[in-house]
Write a protein that holds these residues in place. Structure first.
Motif, PDB file in Angstrom:
ATOM      1  N   SER A   1       0.857  -1.189   0.000  1.00 51.48           N
ATOM      2  CA  SER A   1       0.000   0.000   0.000  1.00 51.48           C
ATOM      3  C   SER A   1       0.893   1.239   0.000  1.00 51.48           C
ATOM      4  CB  SER A   1      -0.924   0.014   1.218  1.00 51.48           C
ATOM      5  OG  SER A   1      -0.172  -0.040   2.417  1.00 51.48           O
ATOM      6  N   ILE A   2       0.442   2.258  -0.696  1.00 49.95           N
ATOM      7  CA  ILE A   2       1.236   3.476  -0.891  1.00 49.95           C
ATOM      8  C   ILE A   2       0.535   4.659  -0.249  1.00 49.95           C
ATOM      9  CG2 ILE A   2       2.174   5.075  -2.605  1.00 49.95           C
ATOM     10  CD1 ILE A   2       3.591   2.371  -2.548  1.00 49.95           C
ATOM     11  N   ASN A   3       1.308   5.497   0.405  1.00 48.45           N
ATOM     12  CA  ASN A   3       0.794   6.746   0.957  1.00 48.45           C
ATOM     13  C   ASN A   3       1.658   7.881   0.422  1.00 48.45           C
ATOM     14  OD1 ASN A   3      -0.175   8.905   2.394  1.00 48.45           O
ATOM     15  ND2 ASN A   3       0.044   7.967   4.413  1.00 48.45           N
ATOM     16  N   ASN A   4       1.145   8.588  -0.587  1.00 48.77           N
ATOM     17  CA  ASN A   4       1.891   9.692  -1.199  1.00 48.77           C
ATOM     18  C   ASN A   4       1.703  11.014  -0.461  1.00 48.77           C
ATOM     19  OD1 ASN A   4       2.918   8.102  -3.255  1.00 48.77           O
ATOM     20  ND2 ASN A   4       1.177   8.486  -4.621  1.00 48.77           N
ATOM     21  N   SER A   5       0.857  11.019   0.567  1.00 44.39           N
ATOM     22  CA  SER A   5       0.550  12.282   1.241  1.00 44.39           C
ATOM     23  C   SER A   5       1.652  12.729   2.184  1.00 44.39           C
ATOM     24  CB  SER A   5      -0.766  12.147   2.028  1.00 44.39           C
ATOM     25  OG  SER A   5      -0.636  11.175   3.062  1.00 44.39           O
ATOM     26  N   THR A   6       2.541  11.796   2.561  1.00 44.88           N
ATOM     27  CA  THR A   6       3.633  12.163   3.458  1.00 44.88           C
ATOM     28  C   THR A   6       4.829  12.652   2.663  1.00 44.88           C
ATOM     29  OG1 THR A   6       4.646   9.959   3.458  1.00 44.88           O
ATOM     30  CG2 THR A   6       2.876  10.344   5.024  1.00 44.88           C
ATOM     31  N   THR A   7       5.657  13.446   3.279  1.00 44.83           N
ATOM     32  CA  THR A   7       6.845  13.964   2.599  1.00 44.83           C
ATOM     33  C   THR A   7       7.852  12.850   2.313  1.00 44.83           C
ATOM     34  OG1 THR A   7       7.842  14.492   4.741  1.00 44.83           O
ATOM     35  CG2 THR A   7       6.599  16.251   3.630  1.00 44.83           C
ATOM     36  N   ARG A   8       7.761  11.747   3.034  1.00 43.84           N
ATOM     37  CA  ARG A   8       8.716  10.651   2.851  1.00 43.84           C
ATOM     38  C   ARG A   8       8.188   9.564   1.929  1.00 43.84           C
ATOM     39  NH1 ARG A   8      12.736  10.992   6.489  1.00 43.84           N
ATOM     40  NH2 ARG A   8      13.241   8.768   6.449  1.00 43.84           N
ATOM     41  N   GLU A   9       7.010   9.740   1.351  1.00 46.86           N
ATOM     42  CA  GLU A   9       6.410   8.801   0.405  1.00 46.86           C
ATOM     43  C   GLU A   9       6.484   7.364   0.947  1.00 46.86           C
ATOM     44  OE1 GLU A   9       6.136   9.384  -4.142  1.00 46.86           O
ATOM     45  OE2 GLU A   9       7.787   7.988  -3.798  1.00 46.86           O
TER      46      GLU A   9
ATOM     47  N   GLU B   1      10.127   6.151   3.142  1.00 50.19           N
ATOM     48  CA  GLU B   1       9.683   5.354   4.285  1.00 50.19           C
ATOM     49  C   GLU B   1       9.255   3.975   3.811  1.00 50.19           C
ATOM     50  OE1 GLU B   1       7.128   6.036   8.298  1.00 50.19           O
ATOM     51  OE2 GLU B   1       6.076   6.497   6.421  1.00 50.19           O
ATOM     52  N   LEU B   2       9.835   2.937   4.405  1.00 48.56           N
ATOM     53  CA  LEU B   2       9.449   1.549   4.140  1.00 48.56           C
ATOM     54  C   LEU B   2       8.956   0.939   5.442  1.00 48.56           C
ATOM     55  CD1 LEU B   2       9.340  -1.045   2.427  1.00 48.56           C
ATOM     56  CD2 LEU B   2      11.730  -1.465   3.087  1.00 48.56           C
ATOM     57  N   ILE B   3       7.727   0.474   5.424  1.00 46.61           N
ATOM     58  CA  ILE B   3       7.122  -0.171   6.592  1.00 46.61           C
ATOM     59  C   ILE B   3       6.798  -1.611   6.206  1.00 46.61           C
ATOM     60  CG2 ILE B   3       5.194  -0.132   8.224  1.00 46.61           C
ATOM     61  CD1 ILE B   3       4.849   2.849   7.491  1.00 46.61           C
ATOM     62  N   PHE B   4       7.075  -2.544   7.089  1.00 50.83           N
ATOM     63  CA  PHE B   4       6.740  -3.950   6.816  1.00 50.83           C
ATOM     64  C   PHE B   4       6.073  -4.553   8.043  1.00 50.83           C
ATOM     65  CE2 PHE B   4      11.150  -3.451   8.034  1.00 50.83           C
ATOM     66  CZ  PHE B   4      11.320  -4.341   9.074  1.00 50.83           C
TER      67      PHE B   4
END
Length: 503
Positions: free
Chosen positions: A457-465, A499-502
């Motif tokens: 899932s992608i969140n483009n709203s943060t500055t760190r993408e 940002e990479l979250i797992f």
């Protein structure tokens, strides 16, 4: 090369930004064939604007831009998969080529590709093959350009030997025939220089041999017409000697305009004749016929998708895998995972166009080619190979993009390596690199089957993408080595601003 074939009935346009002339050719795609609509060519002599340090003068740039302003209206209304614009030797050599390209793209509205010498040769051969009858056995094609001369031997539609030498009618014209003045000393110096350039291709070309020799583009066309007194005549050693005697006796080529040669070719044809005389002697050519097909026709037929059952770049990638002994299982697993990741992220990341899928796939298949050099920093070795090798079907820009993806597939994320691209391409290439890195990390242990059970899932709203990778519940807890690799990868991406979250 187009990533999608245009539909039947579509207009196609090829533009050749040559070192001597700029050419436009327009055609319509009808039932898999081309119906020619218009040809346009203008003498620009871009190569004449290169100084001793290979900087392209403003005057030469302006000549080129003025020509493109006349061509631009013919491209209006066409899409990117209907147009291909290629630059050759002068733009390969110019240190400030990017300055000219930026201005030219603003006029034309389409990207300009600078192609390598051997890629230019391959496209010239394609143009000759598609515009002349089939030849049994080998065919030799020679094309004298403004800054380089291409030599190709092929069989059927397949080139076997490809070479591009740094000798052209404009560069040699300015060096040995200033102002178009022809002297015995200047002519012999030009011919001797050409013979020197030909030394390293002489043996392999003579050894392979050919059943038909063809010359393409303006210089060899003009020489054929001059020898035939206005009609096309085969070039022969005897005919070339006759032209040499006539030229040296007259001291210029002005009188040859009576046979149909354009006046703007007067200053470059002596150099073209010297080069022709040299390669006839060096290669042992006994007869050469003019071919109307050249680079622009080759570019056009590749837009059409004709002459091959598969993308030439696909064959190049397979050849690289074989040459550098790529582990095909590992390559396949990483590629499969990378493409699955792309499928889940293409929409939010603006990667829907087929060209981005192609780049990710090719980079994934070739990400380990540097191992053939050394294991230490193999990603850097692989990037070097991809960037500087002569790769059929790929432009310099395409190779540069693949090189940065291979460079970025492991270790620290090299943010500065992406800054050579436009802001839009830079962003999309960084996103592709993140997907490739994830696929590589997932297969770090070289498993026996691909690891594909994940969701992104992608969140483009943060500055760190932010990119979140979700695995089956509890699965990651039983994979301590993979978890450690993902933690390191998250740290490297964080250092690059991502940002990479797992979970």
């Amino acid at each position: 090369m187009a990533d999608e074939l245009p539909p039947d009935g579509a207009m196609l346009a090829a533009v050749d930004l040559g070192s001597n002339s700029f050419h436009l050719i327009l055609a319509r795609r009808l039932k898999g064939e081309l119906s020619l609509l218009r040809r346009m060519g203008e003498k620009v002599q871009l190569a004449a604007g290169l100084d001793e340090n290979n900087w392209l003068s403003e005057e030469a740039q302006q000549r080129g831009l003025d020509c493109l302003k006349m061509m631009a209206p013919f491209l209006q209304g066409l899409s990117e998969n209907q147009v291909r614009i290629v630059g050759t030797n002068a733009l390969r050599a110019a240190h400030n080529a990017e300055e000219f390209i930026t201005r030219a793209e603003a006029i034309l509205g389409f990207p300009i590709e600078i192609i390598a010498g051997r890629e230019e040769a391959r496209l010239i051969f394609a143009g000759a093959v598609h515009t002349t009858p089939r030849v049994e056995g080998h065919r030799l094609v020679v094309d004298i350009g403004g800054g380089s001369t291409e030599f190709i031997i092929g069989e059927g539609a397949e080139p076997r030997l490809l070479e591009s030498l740094h000798m052209g009618c404009v560069s040699y014209g300015g060096r040995y025939f200033p102002g178009g003045e022809v002297t015995e000393r200047g002519y012999q110096r030009a011919r001797t220089a050409a013979l020197g350039e030909l030394l390293h291709i002489q043996q392999p070309f003579r050894k392979m041999g050919w059943q038909l020799a063809q010359g393409s583009s303006g210089t060899l066309k003009a020489l054929s017409q001059i020898l035939g007194k206005g009609e096309f005549a085969p070039l022969t050693p005897e005919g070339i000697q006759e032209l040499e005697k006539d030229l040296l006796k007259a001291g210029s080529a002005h009188h040859w305009t009576a046979y149909g040669m354009r006046a703007d070719r007067v200053n470059v044809i002596p150099a073209g004749l010297a080069i022709t005389s040299a390669f006839f002697e060096s290669l042992g050519i006994t007869e050469m016929h003019y071919s109307d097909g050249a680079l622009r026709e080759g570019v056009l037929y590749e837009l059409l998708g004709s002459g091959t059952d598969e993308d030439i770049r696909e064959r190049t990638v397979r050849a690289l895998q074989e040459r550098f002994q790529v582990d095909l299982n590992q390559s396949h697993f990483v590629t499969t995972a990378a493409l699955q990741a792309l499928e889940q992220t293409a929409s939010p990341w603006g990667l829907m166009a087929p060209k981005w899928q192609h780049k990710l796939e090719w980079a994934a298949r070739l990400h380990e080619i540097g191992l053939s050099v050394a294991h230490t920093q193999y990603h850097k070795h692989g990037a070097y190979l991809m960037r500087y090798a002569d790769l059929a079907g790929f432009t310099r820009l395409q190779q540069q993009m693949l090189a940065v993806l291979i460079r970025a597939h492991r270790r620290k994320f090299p943010v500065t390596e992406f800054k050579v691209f436009t802001p839009e391409d830079q962003l999309k290439l960084q996103r592709l690199a993140r997907l490739l890195r994830l696929a590589v990390v997932l297969h770090h242990s070289r498993p026996e089957t691909p690891l594909l059970d994940f969701r992104i899932s992608i969140n483009n709203s943060t500055t760190r993408e932010s990119m979140q990778v979700t695995f089956p519940e509890g699965w990651l807890q039983d994979q301590p080595l993979l978890r450690a690799d993902l933690e390191q990868e998250a740290a490297w991406q964080a250092a690059a601003g991502f940002e990479l979250i797992f979970v």
